[in-house]
Scaffold this active site. Sequence first.
Site, PDB file in Angstrom:
ATOM      1  CB  CYS A  73      61.054  46.846 -12.266  1.00 25.33           C
ATOM      2  SG  CYS A  73      59.806  48.096 -11.880  1.00 25.33           S
ATOM      3  CB  CYS A 178      63.441  53.768  -8.934  1.00 27.35           C
ATOM      4  SG  CYS A 178      62.873  53.767 -10.651  1.00 27.35           S
TER       5      CYS A 178
END
Length: 244
Positions: A73, A178
């Site tokens: 992440c 992302c």
Amino acid sequence: MEEKFTAFFDSGVGGLALLGEFCKRFPGERCIYYGDNANAPYGNRPHAEICFLAEKAFAEISRYPIKAALIACNTVTAECVEEMRKKYTFPIVGIEPAIKPAALSFPGGKVLLLATRATLQSERMEKLLSEYSAAADLIPYCPQELAGAVEKNIFDLEKIPLAEHLPKGEVDAVVLGCTHYSFLRKKIESWFACPVFDGIAATVRRLAIVANICSENDRKTVKNGLFFMGSGAKKNKSVFETMN
């Protein structure tokens, strides 16, 4: 000797792209995937909350024998990877936007960085952008609701209207900051008609080095031992099986 796991942590489905790449390269490795889908996405949350959620996940992961862990992440990497590294004895790898290869591939060009608000506002990202700002015209942009749209519509991505999330204009390259966005990579590439960089392959190679996995296993018929944890265990397993 107790066999150890390679752990993957993400706020939701985003890290499955890295898990998939890892399993293809290293069949037979035992892996844990922890997805905190109930709280996904993290990108619009404050720093303290992001770190609290990451710590909660790692507290669970650390109950198992871990050879190395990957924070799959970008937001968690940007906000608290160093805090996690100080607390746990096993090595922790983070994923960062592939700004360097994009900027060096298009010197003087326009490079669009798509990332969450938390990632773009982090000190880690500020340093990364500053380091390569002389190489290319780096354009940070936060598609505020895109990660959430991917998380919600992962089984039917056609429902996501890119026009409502992406900026207009021509660029020479796009960097996906992302991992949720990686599910839309081909669509984003087509939308801007330019190369897209995501850093997934490079991050997996780094993880393998840190985890001391010496070479890619050529036993292609061997399956990975996969264990899904977290609030989205069932969903993430289903998405992974659909992808692979």
